[in-house]
Scaffold this motif. Structure first.
Motif, mmCIF file in Angstrom:
data_model
loop_
_atom_site.group_PDB
_atom_site.id
_atom_site.type_symbol
_atom_site.label_atom_id
_atom_site.label_comp_id
_atom_site.label_asym_id
_atom_site.label_seq_id
_atom_site.Cartn_x
_atom_site.Cartn_y
_atom_site.Cartn_z
ATOM 1 N N LEU A 223 1.022 -1.311 0.008
ATOM 2 C CA LEU A 223 0.071 -0.006 -0.177
ATOM 3 C C LEU A 223 0.820 1.344 -0.067
ATOM 4 O O LEU A 223 0.315 2.086 -0.497
ATOM 5 N N ASP A 224 1.853 1.276 0.643
ATOM 6 C CA ASP A 224 2.885 2.447 0.747
ATOM 7 C C ASP A 224 3.422 2.790 -0.755
ATOM 8 O O ASP A 224 3.682 3.750 -0.894
ATOM 9 N N ARG A 235 0.044 9.110 5.101
ATOM 10 C CA ARG A 235 0.998 9.282 4.009
ATOM 11 C C ARG A 235 1.680 8.076 3.523
ATOM 12 O O ARG A 235 1.800 7.017 4.015
ATOM 13 N N VAL A 236 1.888 8.045 2.165
ATOM 14 C CA VAL A 236 2.217 6.650 1.541
ATOM 15 C C VAL A 236 3.447 7.186 0.661
ATOM 16 O O VAL A 236 4.017 8.380 0.454
ATOM 17 N N ALA A 241 10.863 7.128 -0.163
ATOM 18 C CA ALA A 241 11.470 8.299 -0.112
ATOM 19 C C ALA A 241 12.546 8.311 0.994
ATOM 20 O O ALA A 241 13.726 9.012 0.765
ATOM 21 N N ALA A 242 12.745 7.506 1.965
ATOM 22 C CA ALA A 242 13.640 7.589 3.030
ATOM 23 C C ALA A 242 14.532 6.434 2.581
ATOM 24 O O ALA A 242 15.712 6.352 3.284
ATOM 25 N N SER A 249 10.610 -3.610 -1.615
ATOM 26 C CA SER A 249 11.943 -3.390 -2.211
ATOM 27 C C SER A 249 12.752 -4.471 -2.359
ATOM 28 O O SER A 249 13.658 -4.534 -3.320
ATOM 29 N N LEU A 250 12.665 -5.456 -1.428
ATOM 30 C CA LEU A 250 13.491 -6.507 -1.511
ATOM 31 C C LEU A 250 12.872 -7.698 -2.164
ATOM 32 O O LEU A 250 13.600 -8.645 -2.970
ATOM 33 N N LEU A 251 11.644 -7.899 -2.368
ATOM 34 C CA LEU A 251 11.036 -8.847 -3.021
ATOM 35 C C LEU A 251 10.418 -8.550 -4.435
ATOM 36 O O LEU A 251 10.031 -9.391 -5.432
#
Length: 293
Positions: A223-224, A235-236, A241-242, A249-251
């Motif tokens: 969902l992010d 916030r999404v 962004a961080a 990001s890993l899968l």
């Protein structure tokens, strides 16, 4: 839709009970902030408490203080998680976060008060014999403290240091451990609460919750990336962004979806001893990975 109606009705029931719990208390800003923090949300954790209690023959009125307790504890965690010294969020459940609506000091105190309220609720005589209530308090303390949710938050903060000093993001095992504490531990308490109150075997519910908690977090990570702030109520895109590692990001998106679906199936399978009586809990697992907020 049948499950979502059941969840919504339960959320309203728990919300009303929490509101009544604060009636008659001092009309101070911190009490108003507590009420504000308790409003809204899916109340999935409270739902799990009431449904696992029902599986053990404990009626809703008797289990309600435990459902209220886990929701009060969860609300405290969100208030503190949103603070500038933590995740620094200004939107929660579609509204300004508590420290934005009031101030940081009031937010800290409201969170503290919600946490202590949770343990007060766990001592309610409606929950049964003293032994059951003590076991419930101990389980909530473990789930929310330095072996559970607080540890997960500490690992989340430490991840920023790893990124800054070592130039790397967390690995899959590291992020799994982090989320097992930050998100999974309190879901674990909620899923085991009925068995704790009944003095029954907690193992099937621990297995269910371990899979459900991880699936829930993977869905949050999806969902992010894909959600929108208006629907999600927060916030999404902030993790990307961080530069933080997430299951997405890993899968990758497809890999994350597949992993979440497999975990939901695993959660459902853990409830095999309860056959069709556990269907509301299986529906909760399916909902966890299909939700839009």
């Amino acid at each position: 839709m049948e499950f979502e109606t059941r969840l919504s009705d339960t959320a309203a029931e728990i919300g009303a009970a929490l509101s009544r719990c604060l009636d008659g208390r001092d009309d101070a800003p911190v009490i108003a902030a507590m009420r504000y923090a308790l409003e809204g949300g899916k109340r999935l954790r409270g739902f799990l408490v009431l449904e696992t209690a029902a599986l053990h023959g404990i009626d809703r009125a008797a289990a309600m203080p435990a459902a209220m307790a886990v929701e009060a504890l969860h609300a405290y965690s969100l208030v503190h998680d949103d603070l500038p010294c933590m995740d620094d969020d200004d939107l929660r459940r579609g509204r300004p976060t508590v420290h934005v609506a009031w101030d940081e000091a009031t937010a800290v105190l409201a969170g503290d008060a919600l946490q202590t309220l949770a343990f007060e609720l766990c001592t309610d005589p409606r929950l049964g014999p003293a032994e059951a209530r003590v076991a419930l308090v101990a389980a909530l303390a473990r789930a929310s403290g330095a072996e559970g949710m607080v540890l997960g938050q500490a690992l989340d903060i430490a991840a920023e240091t790893v990124l800054a000093r070592e130039g790397r993001t967390l690995t899959l095992p590291e992020i799994t451990r982090l989320q097992a504490g930050k998100t999974g531990a309190l879901i674990g308490f909620a899923a085991e609460a009925g068995a704790i109150l009944a003095g029954a075997d907690r193992a099937p519910f621990a297995a269910y919750a371990a899979a459900l908690g991880l699936a829930f977090q993977i869905a949050d990570d999806i969902l992010d990336v894909e959600g929108d702030a208006q629907t999600a109520g927060k916030r999404v895109g902030k993790d990307a962004a961080a530069g933080k590692a997430t299951f997405v990001s890993l899968l990758g998106l497809d890999g994350a979806r597949a992993r979440a679906a497999a975990l939901a199936d695993e959660a459902c399978a853990a409830l095999a001893p309860y056959a069709e009586r556990a269907e509301p809990l299986r529906a909760a697992a399916r909902f966890a990975i299909a939700r839009k907020a």
